[in-house]
Design an enzyme around this catalytic site. Sequence first.
Site, PDB file in Angstrom:
ATOM      1  N   ASP A  50       0.840  -1.191   0.000  1.00 15.39           N
ATOM      2  CA  ASP A  50       0.000   0.000   0.000  1.00 15.39           C
ATOM      3  C   ASP A  50       0.879   1.245   0.000  1.00 15.39           C
ATOM      4  O   ASP A  50       1.852   1.320   0.739  1.00 15.39           O
ATOM      5  CB  ASP A  50      -0.866  -0.031   1.266  1.00 15.39           C
ATOM      6  CG  ASP A  50      -1.831   1.120   1.330  1.00 15.39           C
ATOM      7  OD1 ASP A  50      -2.958   0.961   0.837  1.00 15.39           O
ATOM      8  OD2 ASP A  50      -1.460   2.194   1.857  1.00 15.39           O
ATOM      9  N   TYR A  55       2.538   9.976   0.768  1.00 17.51           N
ATOM     10  CA  TYR A  55       3.516   9.376   1.687  1.00 17.51           C
ATOM     11  C   TYR A  55       4.972   9.653   1.285  1.00 17.51           C
ATOM     12  O   TYR A  55       5.880   9.438   2.088  1.00 17.51           O
ATOM     13  CB  TYR A  55       3.333   7.855   1.785  1.00 17.51           C
ATOM     14  CG  TYR A  55       1.998   7.384   2.295  1.00 17.51           C
ATOM     15  CD1 TYR A  55       1.172   8.208   3.068  1.00 17.51           C
ATOM     16  CD2 TYR A  55       1.554   6.093   2.026  1.00 17.51           C
ATOM     17  CE1 TYR A  55      -0.054   7.753   3.528  1.00 17.51           C
ATOM     18  CE2 TYR A  55       0.338   5.632   2.488  1.00 17.51           C
ATOM     19  CZ  TYR A  55      -0.474   6.468   3.237  1.00 17.51           C
ATOM     20  OH  TYR A  55      -1.669   6.007   3.683  1.00 17.51           O
ATOM     21  N   LYS A  80      -2.923   5.976  -3.996  1.00 16.49           N
ATOM     22  CA  LYS A  80      -4.004   6.897  -3.611  1.00 16.49           C
ATOM     23  C   LYS A  80      -3.747   8.286  -4.172  1.00 16.49           C
ATOM     24  O   LYS A  80      -2.617   8.793  -4.085  1.00 16.49           O
ATOM     25  CB  LYS A  80      -4.118   7.000  -2.080  1.00 16.49           C
ATOM     26  CG  LYS A  80      -4.285   5.681  -1.401  1.00 16.49           C
ATOM     27  CD  LYS A  80      -4.459   5.815   0.105  1.00 16.49           C
ATOM     28  CE  LYS A  80      -4.148   4.506   0.777  1.00 16.49           C
ATOM     29  NZ  LYS A  80      -2.756   4.329   1.159  1.00 16.49           N
ATOM     30  N   HIS A 113      -7.826   9.367  -1.573  1.00 17.84           N
ATOM     31  CA  HIS A 113      -7.258   9.263  -0.226  1.00 17.84           C
ATOM     32  C   HIS A 113      -8.195   9.766   0.883  1.00 17.84           C
ATOM     33  O   HIS A 113      -8.352   9.133   1.912  1.00 17.84           O
ATOM     34  CB  HIS A 113      -5.923  10.015  -0.173  1.00 17.84           C
ATOM     35  CG  HIS A 113      -5.000   9.508   0.889  1.00 17.84           C
ATOM     36  ND1 HIS A 113      -3.632   9.585   0.784  1.00 17.84           N
ATOM     37  CD2 HIS A 113      -5.236   8.913   2.077  1.00 17.84           C
ATOM     38  CE1 HIS A 113      -3.082   9.053   1.872  1.00 17.84           C
ATOM     39  NE2 HIS A 113      -4.038   8.651   2.673  1.00 17.84           N
TER      40      HIS A 113
END
Length: 282
Positions: A50, A55, A80, A113
């Site tokens: 994931d 991130y 995402k 997201h």
Amino acid sequence: MKKEYGKNKVKLNNGVEMPMLGFGSVLESDVPNFRAVYESAWDAGYRLFDTAADYGNQTALGQWLINSGRKRESYFLTGKVAQYEQGYEETLAAFQKTIKELQTDYLDLYLIHWPKEKPFFETWRAMEKLYDDGLVRAVGVSNFEANHLDRLLTKAKIVPAVDQIETHPYFSNHVTHAYLEELNIQHQAWSPLGHGGAELNDVKISESSKKYGKTPAQVILRWHYQRGVAAIPKSTNTVRQRENISIFDWQLSPQDEKIIDSLQKGERVMGAPDENYKADLW
Ligand code: A2P
């Protein structure tokens, strides 16, 4: 009525198979040995990885995947679209950036997201376009609660396959869970271990841990699984990575499952999706 789940697999509402247990995102900034962490996760058996634009670890993840030389079909990649990337053209462009960083030509699952009031439908329309163009095998959402899902479904042509949402014993998200089951959207838990916090020391979870000869984390992850909730625990530790994925050969009794259900106290580890839904904070 509970669905029948295979070992570490669930069939999504469009027929695509997804691992029930995947590996949550570890950030490059958090670990000096990013590749070794992912390599040991692979060796432990994780095949779902994931990530998210937000991130900042897509490039490192892509490099690890490419350098490992593994066949693309042998793993499942979730990405995402970030808040600041939402909109029709913006999402299409964001997707291209994501797959470039991940060094792949498709994603297995692409999620919005966080729900954002504006633009809302435009982002989903882009997700549908990516799906129709065969660039993603499934599309879904993250942090969508009933009000966001209701709104989305007034115009969506495709029902999301997955909703990835905060879920752990102290925040079982039972209302959203029931709704997702009704809509045939797979519930996937982020922070399934409550960020490695108090739940791992909860008295009731410790009791089950002793009774079954399993660790508290295994009890929690098995509880998610028996509820039909997919999960993406993360750990930088080889032993804990293995521990977390070793939950398929034993089970909690229905009574013990209910005891963990009863720990729910609505305690989130992060902010509620609605706090940022209307505010343009990103
Ligand atoms: P570590 O990386 O040192 O293992 P979540 O996925 O719910 O956000 O939780 C992640 C946190 O939980 C990390 O801090 C991780 O630390 C910790 N963690 C993951 N697996 C376990 C485990 N089996 N036992 C204890 N802590 C764990």
